[in-house]
Design a protein around this motif. Structure first.
Motif, PDB file in Angstrom:
ATOM      1  N   HIS A 187      22.464 -86.122  45.418  1.00 28.55           N
ATOM      2  CA  HIS A 187      23.549 -85.508  44.652  1.00 28.55           C
ATOM      3  C   HIS A 187      23.162 -84.106  44.180  1.00 28.55           C
ATOM      4  O   HIS A 187      23.915 -83.147  44.365  1.00 28.55           O
ATOM      5  CB  HIS A 187      23.908 -86.378  43.441  1.00 28.55           C
ATOM      6  CG  HIS A 187      24.704 -87.583  43.795  1.00 28.55           C
ATOM      7  ND1 HIS A 187      24.134 -88.762  44.173  1.00 28.55           N
ATOM      8  CD2 HIS A 187      26.041 -87.774  43.829  1.00 28.55           C
ATOM      9  CE1 HIS A 187      25.073 -89.645  44.432  1.00 28.55           C
ATOM     10  NE2 HIS A 187      26.251 -89.069  44.231  1.00 28.55           N
ATOM     11  N   GLY A 201      24.516 -80.655  45.851  1.00 26.26           N
ATOM     12  CA  GLY A 201      25.226 -79.806  44.896  1.00 26.26           C
ATOM     13  C   GLY A 201      24.569 -78.443  44.760  1.00 26.26           C
ATOM     14  O   GLY A 201      25.246 -77.414  44.716  1.00 26.26           O
ATOM     15  N   LEU A 240      30.717 -91.912  43.470  1.00 25.13           N
ATOM     16  CA  LEU A 240      31.389 -90.615  43.405  1.00 25.13           C
ATOM     17  C   LEU A 240      32.281 -90.591  42.172  1.00 25.13           C
ATOM     18  O   LEU A 240      33.066 -91.507  41.945  1.00 25.13           O
ATOM     19  CB  LEU A 240      32.223 -90.404  44.675  1.00 25.13           C
ATOM     20  CG  LEU A 240      32.936 -89.078  44.805  1.00 25.13           C
ATOM     21  CD1 LEU A 240      31.907 -87.955  44.932  1.00 25.13           C
ATOM     22  CD2 LEU A 240      33.837 -89.090  46.007  1.00 25.13           C
ATOM     23  N   ALA A 241      32.158 -89.579  41.366  1.00 25.02           N
ATOM     24  CA  ALA A 241      32.945 -89.442  40.142  1.00 25.02           C
ATOM     25  C   ALA A 241      34.290 -88.808  40.491  1.00 25.02           C
ATOM     26  O   ALA A 241      34.521 -87.626  40.240  1.00 25.02           O
ATOM     27  CB  ALA A 241      32.178 -88.617  39.123  1.00 25.02           C
ATOM     28  N   LEU A 242      35.163 -89.596  41.076  1.00 26.01           N
ATOM     29  CA  LEU A 242      36.439 -89.078  41.575  1.00 26.01           C
ATOM     30  C   LEU A 242      37.360 -88.547  40.468  1.00 26.01           C
ATOM     31  O   LEU A 242      37.906 -87.453  40.618  1.00 26.01           O
ATOM     32  CB  LEU A 242      37.146 -90.142  42.411  1.00 26.01           C
ATOM     33  CG  LEU A 242      38.328 -89.657  43.221  1.00 26.01           C
ATOM     34  CD1 LEU A 242      37.894 -88.587  44.207  1.00 26.01           C
ATOM     35  CD2 LEU A 242      38.975 -90.807  43.949  1.00 26.01           C
ATOM     36  N   GLU A 257      36.654 -87.253  37.546  1.00 30.49           N
ATOM     37  CA  GLU A 257      36.100 -86.004  37.042  1.00 30.49           C
ATOM     38  C   GLU A 257      36.258 -84.879  38.050  1.00 30.49           C
ATOM     39  O   GLU A 257      36.610 -83.753  37.700  1.00 30.49           O
ATOM     40  CB  GLU A 257      34.620 -86.177  36.682  1.00 30.49           C
ATOM     41  CG  GLU A 257      34.377 -87.070  35.480  1.00 30.49           C
ATOM     42  CD  GLU A 257      34.299 -88.553  35.831  1.00 30.49           C
ATOM     43  OE1 GLU A 257      34.593 -88.922  36.997  1.00 30.49           O
ATOM     44  OE2 GLU A 257      33.960 -89.341  34.942  1.00 30.49           O
ATOM     45  N   MET A 258      36.009 -85.199  39.316  1.00 33.89           N
ATOM     46  CA  MET A 258      36.126 -84.196  40.360  1.00 33.89           C
ATOM     47  C   MET A 258      37.577 -83.710  40.494  1.00 33.89           C
ATOM     48  O   MET A 258      37.836 -82.513  40.592  1.00 33.89           O
ATOM     49  CB  MET A 258      35.640 -84.779  41.696  1.00 33.89           C
ATOM     50  CG  MET A 258      35.635 -83.783  42.835  1.00 33.89           C
ATOM     51  SD  MET A 258      34.956 -84.447  44.347  1.00 33.89           S
ATOM     52  CE  MET A 258      36.188 -85.655  44.790  1.00 33.89           C
ATOM     53  N   LEU A 259      38.520 -84.631  40.468  1.00 29.95           N
ATOM     54  CA  LEU A 259      39.928 -84.255  40.588  1.00 29.95           C
ATOM     55  C   LEU A 259      40.393 -83.440  39.377  1.00 29.95           C
ATOM     56  O   LEU A 259      41.182 -82.499  39.523  1.00 29.95           O
ATOM     57  CB  LEU A 259      40.794 -85.496  40.759  1.00 29.95           C
ATOM     58  CG  LEU A 259      40.631 -86.230  42.089  1.00 29.95           C
ATOM     59  CD1 LEU A 259      41.467 -87.508  42.101  1.00 29.95           C
ATOM     60  CD2 LEU A 259      41.001 -85.337  43.257  1.00 29.95           C
ATOM     61  N   ILE A 277      38.544 -81.401  37.518  1.00 28.63           N
ATOM     62  CA  ILE A 277      37.994 -80.047  37.628  1.00 28.63           C
ATOM     63  C   ILE A 277      38.748 -79.246  38.687  1.00 28.63           C
ATOM     64  O   ILE A 277      39.099 -78.080  38.472  1.00 28.63           O
ATOM     65  CB  ILE A 277      36.485 -80.102  37.966  1.00 28.63           C
ATOM     66  CG1 ILE A 277      35.715 -80.749  36.828  1.00 28.63           C
ATOM     67  CG2 ILE A 277      35.944 -78.726  38.290  1.00 28.63           C
ATOM     68  CD1 ILE A 277      35.789 -80.003  35.519  1.00 28.63           C
ATOM     69  N   LEU A 278      39.016 -79.869  39.838  1.00 26.58           N
ATOM     70  CA  LEU A 278      39.757 -79.165  40.889  1.00 26.58           C
ATOM     71  C   LEU A 278      41.171 -78.817  40.432  1.00 26.58           C
ATOM     72  O   LEU A 278      41.670 -77.729  40.721  1.00 26.58           O
ATOM     73  CB  LEU A 278      39.796 -80.008  42.164  1.00 26.58           C
ATOM     74  CG  LEU A 278      38.462 -80.154  42.892  1.00 26.58           C
ATOM     75  CD1 LEU A 278      38.587 -81.136  44.057  1.00 26.58           C
ATOM     76  CD2 LEU A 278      37.959 -78.814  43.374  1.00 26.58           C
TER      77      LEU A 278
END
Length: 149
Positions: free
Chosen positions: A6, A10, A71-73, A75-77, A79-80
Motif C-alpha cells: 500500500h 502509493g 481497500l478503503a473504498l 474514503e477513496m470515493l 476524496i475523489l
C-alpha cells in the motif's frame, strides 16, 4: 518477504504524479525567478515536493513488511468526489463555496461523528485557502458564485 504494498504503490504514484506535473509545467509554462515568479513556478515546486514526499513514503516501504488491508473504498470515493467538486466547481461556485463543499465531502467517511467539527474544519480551511490564494498569491479566481443576471 511481504512488502508494504500500500505504501510502496502509493509512494510510487505520488512520485510519478509529482514528476509529471513538474516536467509538464517546466516545458509548457514560464518559470520566472524568485523575484518574479512565472505561472510555472508554483506547479513545478509543488510537483517536486510531491515527488520527494512520495520517495519518503516508498523507500522505507520497500524494506518494511506489510499486512493485508482492505481497500478503503468510501474514503477513496469521498476524496475523489471532493477533488472533482473543487476542480469543476471553482469557476462557477467560487473559491469559498467550492472549498467548503470539498472539505465537508472529504470528511464524510471520518469515524468521528457530528457536524460541528466538520463545519469548523470547512470554515478554517476555506479561510486559509482564501487568504493564501486570493491575498497572498493574488490569484485571479472568483471568490463567490457568479449568478447570471
Amino acid at each position: 518477504m511481504r512488502r508494504d504494498w500500500h505504501d510502496l504503490l502509493g509512494g510510487v504514484a505520488m512520485v510519478a504524479t509529482g514528476l509529471f506535473v513538474s516536467i509538464y509545467s517546466q516545458l509548457h509554462y514560464d518559470i520566472g525567478s524568485l523575484r518574479q515568479m512565472g505561472p510555472g513556478f508554483f506547479p513545478v515546486t509543488l510537483g517536486g515536493i510531491l515527488a520527494v514526499l512520495g520517495l519518503a513514503i516508498a523507500l522505507p516501504a520497500w524494506r518494511r513488511s506489510g499486512t493485508a488491508r482492505p481497500l478503503a473504498l468510501p474514503e477513496m470515493l469521498a476524496i475523489l468526489a471532493a477533488i472533482a467538486v473543487f476542480g469543476f466547481g471553482l469557476q462557477t461556485l467560487g473559491i469559498v463555496v467550492a472549498t467548503a463543499i470539498a472539505v465537508v465531502l472529504a470528511s464524510l467517511p471520518a469515524p468521528r461523528p457530528g457536524w460541528i467539527w466538520r463545519c469548523v474544519l470547512a470554515v478554517a480551511v476555506t479561510a486559509l485557502t482564501w487568504l493564501v490564494f486570493k491575498h497572498g498569491l493574488r490569484m485571479t479566481m472568483p471568490v463567490w458564485p457568479e449568478f447570471p443576471g
